[in-house]
Design a protein around this motif. Structure first.
Motif, PDB file in Angstrom:
ATOM      1  N   THR A 148      -6.590  -2.591  12.675  1.00 59.56           N
ATOM      2  CA  THR A 148      -6.329  -1.340  11.631  1.00 59.56           C
ATOM      3  C   THR A 148      -4.835  -1.472  11.574  1.00 59.56           C
ATOM      4  OG1 THR A 148      -6.211   0.489  12.994  1.00 59.56           O
ATOM      5  CG2 THR A 148      -8.380  -0.338  12.319  1.00 59.56           C
ATOM      6  N   LEU A 149      -4.500  -0.498  10.553  1.00 66.52           N
ATOM      7  CA  LEU A 149      -3.228  -0.182  10.221  1.00 66.52           C
ATOM      8  C   LEU A 149      -2.259   0.620  11.334  1.00 66.52           C
ATOM      9  CD1 LEU A 149      -0.891  -0.489   7.943  1.00 66.52           C
ATOM     10  CD2 LEU A 149      -1.739   1.595   7.361  1.00 66.52           C
ATOM     11  N   PHE A 150      -3.358   1.098  12.292  1.00 67.05           N
ATOM     12  CA  PHE A 150      -2.756   1.615  13.466  1.00 67.05           C
ATOM     13  C   PHE A 150      -1.949   0.567  14.327  1.00 67.05           C
ATOM     14  CE2 PHE A 150      -5.425   5.077  12.477  1.00 67.05           C
ATOM     15  CZ  PHE A 150      -4.901   6.235  12.770  1.00 67.05           C
ATOM     16  N   ASN A 151      -2.226  -0.540  14.323  1.00 70.75           N
ATOM     17  CA  ASN A 151      -1.518  -1.519  15.235  1.00 70.75           C
ATOM     18  C   ASN A 151      -0.176  -2.121  14.728  1.00 70.75           C
ATOM     19  OD1 ASN A 151      -1.925  -3.028  17.656  1.00 70.75           O
ATOM     20  ND2 ASN A 151      -2.206  -4.704  16.588  1.00 70.75           N
ATOM     21  N   ARG A 152       0.158  -1.661  13.452  1.00 67.75           N
ATOM     22  CA  ARG A 152       1.287  -2.409  12.790  1.00 67.75           C
ATOM     23  C   ARG A 152       2.336  -1.326  12.444  1.00 67.75           C
ATOM     24  NH1 ARG A 152      -3.136  -5.043   8.916  1.00 67.75           N
ATOM     25  NH2 ARG A 152      -4.334  -5.960  10.715  1.00 67.75           N
ATOM     26  N   TYR A 153       3.679  -1.663  12.401  1.00 65.53           N
ATOM     27  CA  TYR A 153       4.794  -0.847  12.332  1.00 65.53           C
ATOM     28  C   TYR A 153       5.082  -1.095  10.818  1.00 65.53           C
ATOM     29  CZ  TYR A 153       6.359   0.401  17.151  1.00 65.53           C
ATOM     30  OH  TYR A 153       6.212   0.777  18.158  1.00 65.53           O
ATOM     31  N   ILE A 154       5.321   0.043  10.224  1.00 74.37           N
ATOM     32  CA  ILE A 154       5.602   0.343   8.859  1.00 74.37           C
ATOM     33  C   ILE A 154       7.217   0.252   8.615  1.00 74.37           C
ATOM     34  CG2 ILE A 154       5.370   1.976   7.053  1.00 74.37           C
ATOM     35  CD1 ILE A 154       2.887   2.709   8.047  1.00 74.37           C
ATOM     36  N   GLN A 155       7.786  -0.784   8.199  1.00 73.10           N
ATOM     37  CA  GLN A 155       9.186  -0.961   8.032  1.00 73.10           C
ATOM     38  C   GLN A 155       9.870  -0.649   7.001  1.00 73.10           C
ATOM     39  OE1 GLN A 155      10.836  -1.848  10.925  1.00 73.10           O
ATOM     40  NE2 GLN A 155       9.349  -3.153  12.109  1.00 73.10           N
ATOM     41  N   PRO A 156      11.131  -0.217   6.908  1.00 72.71           N
ATOM     42  CA  PRO A 156      11.906   0.011   5.727  1.00 72.71           C
ATOM     43  C   PRO A 156      12.145  -1.239   4.904  1.00 72.71           C
ATOM     44  CG  PRO A 156      12.972   1.338   7.590  1.00 72.71           C
ATOM     45  CD  PRO A 156      11.783   0.236   8.128  1.00 72.71           C
ATOM     46  N   GLY A 157      11.784  -1.331   3.603  1.00 69.71           N
ATOM     47  CA  GLY A 157      12.147  -2.213   2.654  1.00 69.71           C
ATOM     48  C   GLY A 157      11.003  -3.504   2.870  1.00 69.71           C
ATOM     49  N   PHE A 158       9.836  -3.265   3.759  1.00 66.94           N
ATOM     50  CA  PHE A 158       8.834  -4.148   3.784  1.00 66.94           C
ATOM     51  C   PHE A 158       7.520  -3.354   3.515  1.00 66.94           C
ATOM     52  CE2 PHE A 158      12.359  -6.006   6.224  1.00 66.94           C
ATOM     53  CZ  PHE A 158      12.489  -7.362   5.749  1.00 66.94           C
ATOM     54  N   TRP A 159       6.601  -3.998   2.959  1.00 65.68           N
ATOM     55  CA  TRP A 159       5.163  -3.528   2.864  1.00 65.68           C
ATOM     56  C   TRP A 159       4.463  -3.937   3.840  1.00 65.68           C
ATOM     57  CZ3 TRP A 159       3.788   0.350  -0.518  1.00 65.68           C
ATOM     58  CH2 TRP A 159       4.954   0.656  -1.381  1.00 65.68           C
ATOM     59  N   THR A 160       3.669  -3.234   4.450  1.00 62.03           N
ATOM     60  CA  THR A 160       2.888  -3.567   5.825  1.00 62.03           C
ATOM     61  C   THR A 160       1.378  -3.036   5.427  1.00 62.03           C
ATOM     62  OG1 THR A 160       4.458  -2.971   7.126  1.00 62.03           O
ATOM     63  CG2 THR A 160       2.332  -3.260   8.082  1.00 62.03           C
ATOM     64  N   SER A 161       0.403  -3.996   5.471  1.00 61.06           N
ATOM     65  CA  SER A 161      -0.954  -3.728   5.017  1.00 61.06           C
ATOM     66  C   SER A 161      -1.784  -3.659   5.997  1.00 61.06           C
ATOM     67  CB  SER A 161      -1.325  -4.667   3.989  1.00 61.06           C
ATOM     68  OG  SER A 161      -0.397  -4.721   2.973  1.00 61.06           O
TER      69      SER A 161
END
Length: 225
Positions: A148-161
């Motif tokens: 799920t999205l819980f396993n991913r870092y949400i970064q500035p300037g990049f879209w994380t899905s």
């Protein structure tokens, strides 16, 4: 005179035999300080931790599925919503298996980016599914976070899905919204952090259609697994 000296020596020996009371005042002061700190913590919890309804009454940015909701800390978009009777999970070794429910899994595909610093969703303040009648559902614990999205870092300037998966009864689908909440520190809760409430556009007919078309099985592991 001799009798007075003997009584004096006896008094000194008795005094020496009694336990010392040194440090009693210090222990009492520490105890009082501990009680005051505990009372302050309870007061702060009762007076400064606002309930969900009060927090979102003026801290929530609103939008609809397919729209980008932008806050001062992050931007988020709910891309799609799917219903299923079974999904993937993994065990500690990474082995994929199927898990089912007697209700429904609602899978909200989300994409997000942060404004200034990386962030990762937290189980302490996770996104919620809010039903039309106000019930709140946490992400299901039947699905491992690695999928799920819980396993991913949400970064500035990049879209994380990634998906967010909720297990809900069918009557929670009509009018449901995703409330996207950024992570909070375990020590300091920011009651003024922005939240995004995304209407999933599940009106009566749309909700009925989603439920009727729920997939028997929806894979989360991807074709490479």
């Amino acid at each position: 005179m001799a009798l007075a000296q003997a009584e004096s020596r006896t008094s000194r020996r008795a005094a020496a035999g009694r336990p010392r009371r040194r440090g009693l005042g210090r222990r009492l002061a520490a105890g009082v300080a501990g009680i005051l700190l505990a009372a302050a913590a309870v007061y702060a919890q009762q007076n400064f931790a606002m309930p969900f309804e009060q927090r979102t009454s003026f801290l929530t940015y609103n939008g609809h599925i397919g729209e980008t909701v932008t806050t001062k800390r992050f931007s988020v978009k709910a891309v799609s919503v799917t219903a299923a009777h079974a999904v993937d999970t993994t065990d500690y070794s990474g082995k994929v298996s199927k898990v089912g429910t007697s209700h429904l899994f609602l899978l909200v595909d989300v994409t997000a980016t942060s404004v200034r610093e990386p962030m990762k969703l937290s189980k302490l303040s996770p996104p919620l599914l809010l039903s039309g009648d106000g019930r709140r559902y946490l992400p299901t614990d039947k699905v491992d976070e690695s999928l799920t999205l819980f396993n991913r870092y949400i970064q500035p300037g990049f879209w994380t899905s990634g998906p967010l998966v909720f297990e809900v009864p069918k009557d929670a689908v009509p009018g449901a919204s995703l409330v996207f909440i950024p992570p909070n520190s375990p020590l300091v809760v920011d009651n003024y952090a922005p939240e995004a409430q995304v209407d999933l556009d599940l009106s009566g007919a749309a909700a009925d259609r989603l439920i009727a078309q729920a997939e028997d099985y929806h894979t989360l592991a991807g074709p490479s697994r």
